[in-house]
Design an enzyme around this catalytic site. Structure first.
Site, PDB file in Angstrom:
ATOM      1  CB  SER A 144       5.721 -36.324  22.349  1.00 43.82           C
ATOM      2  OG  SER A 144       6.274 -35.045  22.338  1.00 43.82           O
ATOM      3  CG  HIS A 165       6.765 -35.862  16.872  1.00 45.15           C
ATOM      4  ND1 HIS A 165       7.341 -37.041  17.299  1.00 45.15           N
ATOM      5  CD2 HIS A 165       6.960 -34.984  17.876  1.00 45.15           C
ATOM      6  CE1 HIS A 165       7.854 -36.864  18.500  1.00 45.15           C
ATOM      7  NE2 HIS A 165       7.646 -35.632  18.880  1.00 45.15           N
ATOM      8  CD  GLU A 177       8.505 -40.208  15.165  1.00 43.81           C
ATOM      9  OE1 GLU A 177       9.071 -41.288  15.412  1.00 43.81           O
ATOM     10  OE2 GLU A 177       7.797 -39.645  16.021  1.00 43.81           O
ATOM     11  CG  ASN A 215       9.040 -39.602  21.845  1.00 44.14           C
ATOM     12  OD1 ASN A 215      10.255 -39.418  21.917  1.00 44.14           O
ATOM     13  ND2 ASN A 215       8.192 -38.615  21.643  1.00 44.14           N
TER      14      ASN A 215
HETATM   15  N1  LIG Z   1      10.004 -30.859  24.631  1.00 44.67           N
HETATM   16  C1  LIG Z   1      10.298 -31.722  23.678  1.00 44.67           C
HETATM   17  O1  LIG Z   1      11.407 -32.292  23.637  1.00 44.67           O
HETATM   18  C2  LIG Z   1       9.291 -32.034  22.596  1.00 44.67           C
HETATM   19  C3  LIG Z   1       9.725 -32.614  21.405  1.00 44.67           C
HETATM   20  C4  LIG Z   1       8.792 -32.860  20.379  1.00 44.67           C
HETATM   21  C5  LIG Z   1       7.450 -32.548  20.572  1.00 44.67           C
HETATM   22  N2  LIG Z   1       7.061 -31.993  21.770  1.00 44.67           N
HETATM   23  C6  LIG Z   1       5.630 -31.689  21.912  1.00 44.67           C
HETATM   24  O2  LIG Z   1       5.457 -30.311  21.631  1.00 44.67           O
HETATM   25  C7  LIG Z   1       4.349 -29.799  22.404  1.00 44.67           C
HETATM   26  C8  LIG Z   1       4.826 -28.607  23.217  1.00 44.67           C
HETATM   27  O3  LIG Z   1       5.887 -29.034  24.066  1.00 44.67           O
HETATM   28  P1  LIG Z   1       7.006 -28.019  24.619  1.00 44.67           P
HETATM   29  O4  LIG Z   1       8.161 -28.847  25.013  1.00 44.67           O
HETATM   30  O5  LIG Z   1       7.152 -26.860  23.699  1.00 44.67           O
HETATM   31  O6  LIG Z   1       6.266 -27.528  25.978  1.00 44.67           O
HETATM   32  P2  LIG Z   1       6.498 -26.209  26.830  1.00 44.67           P
HETATM   33  O7  LIG Z   1       6.106 -26.548  28.239  1.00 44.67           O
HETATM   34  O8  LIG Z   1       7.836 -25.603  26.583  1.00 44.67           O
HETATM   35  O9  LIG Z   1       5.400 -25.190  26.196  1.00 44.67           O
HETATM   36  C9  LIG Z   1       4.030 -25.475  26.278  1.00 44.67           C
HETATM   37  C10 LIG Z   1       3.248 -24.337  25.653  1.00 44.67           C
HETATM   38  O10 LIG Z   1       1.848 -24.624  25.824  1.00 44.67           O
HETATM   39  C11 LIG Z   1       1.193 -23.464  26.280  1.00 44.67           C
HETATM   40  N3  LIG Z   1       0.017 -23.861  27.031  1.00 44.67           N
HETATM   41  C12 LIG Z   1      -0.030 -24.441  28.262  1.00 44.67           C
HETATM   42  N4  LIG Z   1      -1.321 -24.648  28.628  1.00 44.67           N
HETATM   43  C13 LIG Z   1      -2.081 -24.186  27.608  1.00 44.67           C
HETATM   44  C14 LIG Z   1      -3.481 -24.099  27.397  1.00 44.67           C
HETATM   45  N5  LIG Z   1      -4.346 -24.522  28.332  1.00 44.67           N
HETATM   46  N6  LIG Z   1      -3.920 -23.573  26.214  1.00 44.67           N
HETATM   47  C15 LIG Z   1      -3.042 -23.124  25.282  1.00 44.67           C
HETATM   48  N7  LIG Z   1      -1.708 -23.168  25.441  1.00 44.67           N
HETATM   49  C16 LIG Z   1      -1.241 -23.683  26.590  1.00 44.67           C
HETATM   50  C17 LIG Z   1       2.244 -22.760  27.132  1.00 44.67           C
HETATM   51  O11 LIG Z   1       1.923 -21.396  27.306  1.00 44.67           O
HETATM   52  C18 LIG Z   1       3.490 -22.970  26.289  1.00 44.67           C
HETATM   53  O12 LIG Z   1       3.536 -22.005  25.260  1.00 44.67           O
HETATM   54  C19 LIG Z   1       3.840 -30.974  23.241  1.00 44.67           C
HETATM   55  O13 LIG Z   1       2.781 -31.599  22.566  1.00 44.67           O
HETATM   56  C20 LIG Z   1       5.056 -31.888  23.304  1.00 44.67           C
HETATM   57  O14 LIG Z   1       4.702 -33.240  23.532  1.00 44.67           O
HETATM   58  C21 LIG Z   1       7.941 -31.702  22.761  1.00 44.67           C
END
Ligand SMILES: NC(=O)c1ccc[n+]([C@@H]2O[C@H](COP(=O)([O-])OP(=O)(O)OC[C@H]3O[C@@H](n4cnc5c(N)ncnc54)[C@H](O)[C@@H]3O)[C@@H](O)[C@H]2O)c1
Length: 307
Positions: A144, A165, A177, A215
């Site tokens: 993000s 993204h 994005e 963001n």
């Molecule tokens: N939540 C949102 O609204 C959103 C939107 C767009 C992009 N993102 C981005 O997407 C990515 C994931 O976010 P999310 O919301 O799915 O998070 P989440 O907390 O739901 O999931 C995170 C994932 O990462 C894994 N993880 C944690 N530590 C780890 C490690 N050390 N090694 C490997 N895997 C590991 C977890 O097991 C889980 O599967 C991030 O980069 C976030 O910035 C999030």
């Protein structure tokens, strides 16, 4: 940043006509998705719906299988609403392979990393992916805010690393994005744009600056909503109702923060503060305290509200 900064999808589609052989998103047949959280499962669904094979890798087999269960639940709702046929659902699900083995990503044409918003974790994964995934494949991050160039530079293929993204919930949100770090080849960015469009998304290209477009504009607003509540100006319900009714937003800032996840929100704000040193990006105290307490929003059942 190349001369295509700000190119919108329509312009790109036109300009790509003569170079379709080079920038054909059909070249992307197998996609790897890393991470089984909110975004990992959304991405798996979006990519499978585009008709491609998806290999979803989580650290545990159960985590990866849970993605398939989540996608199935989502698709079942579509079938109930008669927006999808049962055989279409089955065909989409059949395209998703869950695994806990990073080695299974070797044959992917594109890998989209979507694990926790932590630069060191992502850099370690990119280092490993670079050794495993076949030469010529694109390695993308769904970060993000984090600098994409930091991930590119731990690989031996920085020209093939970019950001793709997606927004939450990925199957519903139209925008993608495409982040263009200074190390990426123009072809990589064009392929990523066409890939996003082939997933029925609207793609915009953006330079590798913390927060990209959405963001960078959205998070000062969300953060200031929390600070406003901390100052006692209005209740959570009042602020949400005001922004929904007064600005015609589909949801208020607290509902959105709970949907995004408060740990992810703090990580986004920290990354933007680190880059710009603008106090609007310094996370509100309550956000940090709630993260420490494990109140992360919808995903843990409790954030600003209970779920
Ligand atoms: N939540 C949102 O609204 C959103 C939107 C767009 C992009 N993102 C981005 O997407 C990515 C994931 O976010 P999310 O919301 O799915 O998070 P989440 O907390 O739901 O999931 C995170 C994932 O990462 C894994 N993880 C944690 N530590 C780890 C490690 N050390 N090694 C490997 N895997 C590991 C977890 O097991 C889980 O599967 C991030 O980069 C976030 O910035 C999030």
């Amino acid at each position: 940043m190349g001369s295509n900064t700000g190119t919108d999808s329509a312009e790109l589609a036109d300009s790509s006509e003569d170079t379709a052989a080079d920038f054909n998103s059909d070249a992307i047949e197998i996609v790897g998705v890393l991470g089984s959280g909110i975004m990992g499962s959304g991405l798996a669904e979006v990519v499978a719906r585009s008709g491609r094979r998806v290999i979803v890798r989580s650290r545990t087999r159960e985590g990866a299988e849970a993605v398939v269960t989540k996608v199935e639940r989502n698709l079942n709702r579509q079938v109930e609403k008669e927006k999808l046929e049962a055989d279409e659902r089955d065909a989409i699900l059949a395209l998703i392979t869950p695994t806990d083995d990073l080695g299974q990503l070797a044959e992917c044409d594109l890998v989209i990393e979507s694990v926790v918003e932590d630069l060191e974790v992502k850099r370690d994964l990119f280092r490993e992916l670079d050794q495993i995934v076949k030469p010529g494949a694109i390695l993308a991050t769904n970060t993000s805010t984090l600098p994409v160039v930091e991930m590119a530079m731990v690989t031996e293929r920085p020209e093939l690393v970019c950001g793709i993204h997606f927004f939450n919930p990925a199957p519903m949100m139209k925008l993608v994005e495409v982040i263009h770090p200074i190390t990426a080849a123009d072809d990589t960015i064009k392929t990523a744009m066409l890939f996003a469009e082939s997933c029925d998304k609207d793609a915009v290209e953006v330079a590798d600056r913390a927060g990209f477009i959405v963001n960078a504009l959205l998070f000062p607003y969300l953060n200031n909503a929390v600070k406003m509540w901390e100052h006692g100006t209005a209740s959570i319900d009042a602020i949400d109702a005001a922004m929904q009714g007064g600005c015609n937003f589909p949801m208020g800032p607290f509902a959105l923060l709970d949907l995004v996840g408060l740990d992810t929100a703090v990580a986004i704000l920290d990354a933007m503060y680190e880059e710009f040193r603008d106090p609007n990006y310094a996370p509100a105290t309550s956000l940090r305290r709630m993260v420490t307490a494990g109140h992360l929003g919808r995903k843990t059942g409790r954030g600003f509200r209970w779920y």
